[in-house]
Design an enzyme around this catalytic site. Structure first.
Site, PDB file in Angstrom:
ATOM      1  CG  HIS A 214      57.384  56.801  -0.087  1.00 48.38           C
ATOM      2  ND1 HIS A 214      57.452  57.966  -0.789  1.00 48.38           N
ATOM      3  CD2 HIS A 214      57.802  55.837  -0.932  1.00 48.38           C
ATOM      4  CE1 HIS A 214      57.870  57.729  -2.012  1.00 48.38           C
ATOM      5  NE2 HIS A 214      58.096  56.432  -2.139  1.00 48.38           N
TER       6      HIS A 214
HETATM    7  C1  UD1 Z   1      57.168  51.584  -3.852  1.00 40.94           C
HETATM    8  C2  UD1 Z   1      58.332  51.794  -4.811  1.00 40.94           C
HETATM    9  C3  UD1 Z   1      58.745  53.257  -4.778  1.00 40.94           C
HETATM   10  C4  UD1 Z   1      57.562  54.172  -5.021  1.00 40.94           C
HETATM   11  C5  UD1 Z   1      56.456  53.851  -4.026  1.00 40.94           C
HETATM   12  C6  UD1 Z   1      55.239  54.716  -4.264  1.00 40.94           C
HETATM   13  C7  UD1 Z   1      59.870  49.872  -5.098  1.00 40.94           C
HETATM   14  C8  UD1 Z   1      61.254  49.413  -4.844  1.00 40.94           C
HETATM   15  N1  UD1 Z   1      59.503  51.007  -4.453  1.00 40.94           N
HETATM   16  O1  UD1 Z   1      57.674  51.831  -2.545  1.00 40.94           O
HETATM   17  O2  UD1 Z   1      59.700  53.482  -5.799  1.00 40.94           O
HETATM   18  O3  UD1 Z   1      57.979  55.515  -4.859  1.00 40.94           O
HETATM   19  O4  UD1 Z   1      56.111  52.470  -4.171  1.00 40.94           O
HETATM   20  O5  UD1 Z   1      54.297  54.573  -3.259  1.00 40.94           O
HETATM   21  O6  UD1 Z   1      59.151  49.237  -5.832  1.00 40.94           O
HETATM   22  N2  UD1 Z   1      52.141  48.663   2.024  1.00 40.94           N
HETATM   23  C9  UD1 Z   1      50.847  48.474   2.429  1.00 40.94           C
HETATM   24  N3  UD1 Z   1      49.862  48.558   1.491  1.00 40.94           N
HETATM   25  C10 UD1 Z   1      50.120  48.812   0.185  1.00 40.94           C
HETATM   26  C11 UD1 Z   1      51.463  48.994  -0.196  1.00 40.94           C
HETATM   27  C12 UD1 Z   1      52.456  48.930   0.720  1.00 40.94           C
HETATM   28  O7  UD1 Z   1      50.553  48.256   3.602  1.00 40.94           O
HETATM   29  O8  UD1 Z   1      49.178  48.867  -0.618  1.00 40.94           O
HETATM   30  C13 UD1 Z   1      53.216  48.592   3.039  1.00 40.94           C
HETATM   31  C14 UD1 Z   1      53.702  47.193   3.266  1.00 40.94           C
HETATM   32  O9  UD1 Z   1      54.049  47.071   4.590  1.00 40.94           O
HETATM   33  C15 UD1 Z   1      54.940  47.125   2.425  1.00 40.94           C
HETATM   34  C16 UD1 Z   1      55.467  48.540   2.557  1.00 40.94           C
HETATM   35  O10 UD1 Z   1      54.300  49.355   2.628  1.00 40.94           O
HETATM   36  O11 UD1 Z   1      55.844  46.162   2.877  1.00 40.94           O
HETATM   37  C17 UD1 Z   1      56.315  48.976   1.403  1.00 40.94           C
HETATM   38  O12 UD1 Z   1      55.642  48.740   0.179  1.00 40.94           O
HETATM   39  P1  UD1 Z   1      56.467  48.446  -1.166  1.00 40.94           P
HETATM   40  O13 UD1 Z   1      55.524  48.260  -2.272  1.00 40.94           O
HETATM   41  O14 UD1 Z   1      57.503  47.412  -0.913  1.00 40.94           O
HETATM   42  O15 UD1 Z   1      57.315  49.750  -1.401  1.00 40.94           O
HETATM   43  P2  UD1 Z   1      56.910  51.274  -1.266  1.00 40.94           P
HETATM   44  O16 UD1 Z   1      57.591  51.793  -0.066  1.00 40.94           O
HETATM   45  O17 UD1 Z   1      55.445  51.511  -1.414  1.00 40.94           O
END
Ligand code: UD1
Length: 368
Positions: A214
């Site tokens: 991821h």
């Molecule tokens: C975040 C953490 C990362 C951790 C990971 C675990 C930061 C900088 N990164 O990354 O350290 O390893 O979580 O999973 O905080 N999205 C959804 N639904 C959700 C969550 C995310 O659709 O419930 C999608 C969205 O498009 C979002 C993207 O995933 O923009 C990224 O989510 P985000 O929370 O920004 O970072 P992660 O990649 O999950």
């Protein structure tokens, strides 16, 4: 002697993403179990909001529903961090907790740490002192900043103390307590071992590879296509089970990568905690770019191949079952052979990864 009644003191934890929940759950449980005059308040920022990324963990880990939900949702780093700060500040001003705890290195932790610190609240960082020394990782920036403003630095491996010293953190702030994520795993072990998911998916014990990917460095660019192709090659000789993070799913779709969910490379929605750990525990090995999974596999004695150039968790390589592959998807094809090599190693569980870390944190909090 007549003594005034002791005031109950409030420990407020801020969680936002999937790996945070497992790190805080045992602390909440230890506070509830013990009689130290502490009460725990849980705030969920909503950085992870999909049920499979969030709600399922509260249900399975027995921490109960969060007391407060900030519902910030997805956005850029600045948007997520800013929204958490705006919404958390009035809540902390109202509650004035005695200690604010933040776990890990995600944007929610950064935001909460800045707010708590500027309000003059005592701030504790669970999983302090980890360093990848790679500032292109957003998490590394978060780690450095959160540690710099924290009063209590709870560490789970000895090199964390050295990193914190180098950055000028006084030794009195550092408490070597062990690993609360492993507390959760140890507490759930029976339920994990009894979980039927491996049989339900028609998989054989030690006969398949579990994959999680991821990180932006891998999934946000051209390496993602190479990784998927290499996984398809591995899947021709060994079943590959890949629960896909929402970020990765979105990137696969955006890159137009065609995947057949029923092909040998088996794609799934994100799994709950128990299903996922059951799959890992009985797998041949795991290929990942996660941080926490490097620790969980070391505890379980399962070979872990980490598709990154560096790790902030070197103890899992030195003592445990982790191998750093580098950020090179071509190396995925070596997975079956590497897993065999790691199985031959005398791996150890690092000191204080014993299921008792949360109790040691609560000892520190109770003595404040
Ligand atoms: C975040 C953490 C990362 C951790 C990971 C675990 C930061 C900088 N990164 O990354 O350290 O390893 O979580 O999973 O905080 N999205 C959804 N639904 C959700 C969550 C995310 O659709 O419930 C999608 C969205 O498009 C979002 C993207 O995933 O923009 C990224 O989510 P985000 O929370 O920004 O970072 P992660 O990649 O999950």
């Amino acid at each position: 002697m007549i003594r005034p009644m002791a005031r109950r003191r409030t420990i407020l934890s801020v969680v936002g993403t999937r790996p945070n929940f497992m790190k805080i759950a045992p602390i909440a449980a230890a506070i509830a179990r013990r009689d130290d005059g502490l009460e725990h308040v849980l705030v969920h920022t909503g950085q992870h909001y999909d049920a499979a990324m969030s709600d399922v963990f509260f249900a399975e880990l027995g921490v109960g529903e969060p007391d407060h939900k900030l519902e910030v949702g997805a956005g850029t780093h600045a948007q997520t961090t800013g929204r958490v700060m705006e919404r958390l500040e009035p809540l902390l001003e109202e509650l004035r907790p005695d200690v604010v705890l933040v776990p890990g290195d995600v944007n929610s932790a950064l935001a909460a740490a800045l707010v708590a610190s500027k309000l003059g609240l005592t701030l504790g960082h669970v999983e302090a002192g980890l360093r990848s020394f790679d500032r292109t990782m957003p998490e590394e920036v978060n780690r450095v900043v959160v540690d710099a403003v924290s009063d209590l630095l709870f560490i789970h491996s000895p090199e964390a103390r050295d990193h914190l010293r180098t950055e000028g953190c006084a030794d009195e702030r550092v408490h070597y307590v062990g690993n609360t994520m492993i507390d959760t795993l140890a507490a759930m072990r029976e339920r994990i071992d009894g979980n039927p998911v491996v049989g339900e998916l028609g998989l054989a014990d030690r006969g398949y590879l579990v994959v999680t990917l991821h990180r932006p460095a891998l999934v946000d660019g051209p390496l993602l296509r190479d990784a998927v192709e290499a996984l398809q090659d591995v899947a021709a000789s060994m079943p590959v089970v890949f629960p896909v993070h929402p970020r990765t799913r979105a990137r696969i779709a955006a890159a137009g990568i065609e995947l057949d969910a029923d092909g040998p490379l088996r794609l799934f929605e994100p799994l709950g905690y128990l299903d996922f750990l059951a799959l890992v525990a009985r797998s041949a090995g795991v290929l990942t770019d996660s941080g926490g999974i490097q620790e969980e596999t070391t505890y379980l004695g399962v070979p872990c191949l980490t598709l990154r150039d560096n790790t902030e968790r070197p103890v899992t390589v030195e003592l445990g079952t982790n191998v750093l592959l580098g950020l090179d998807p071509r190396r995925i094809r070596e997975a079956p052979a590497l897993i065999e090599q790691v199985r031959g190693r005398q791996a150890q569980v690092p000191p204080l990864w014993d299921g008792q870390a949360a109790g040691r944190i609560v000892d520190v909090l109770a003595a404040l």
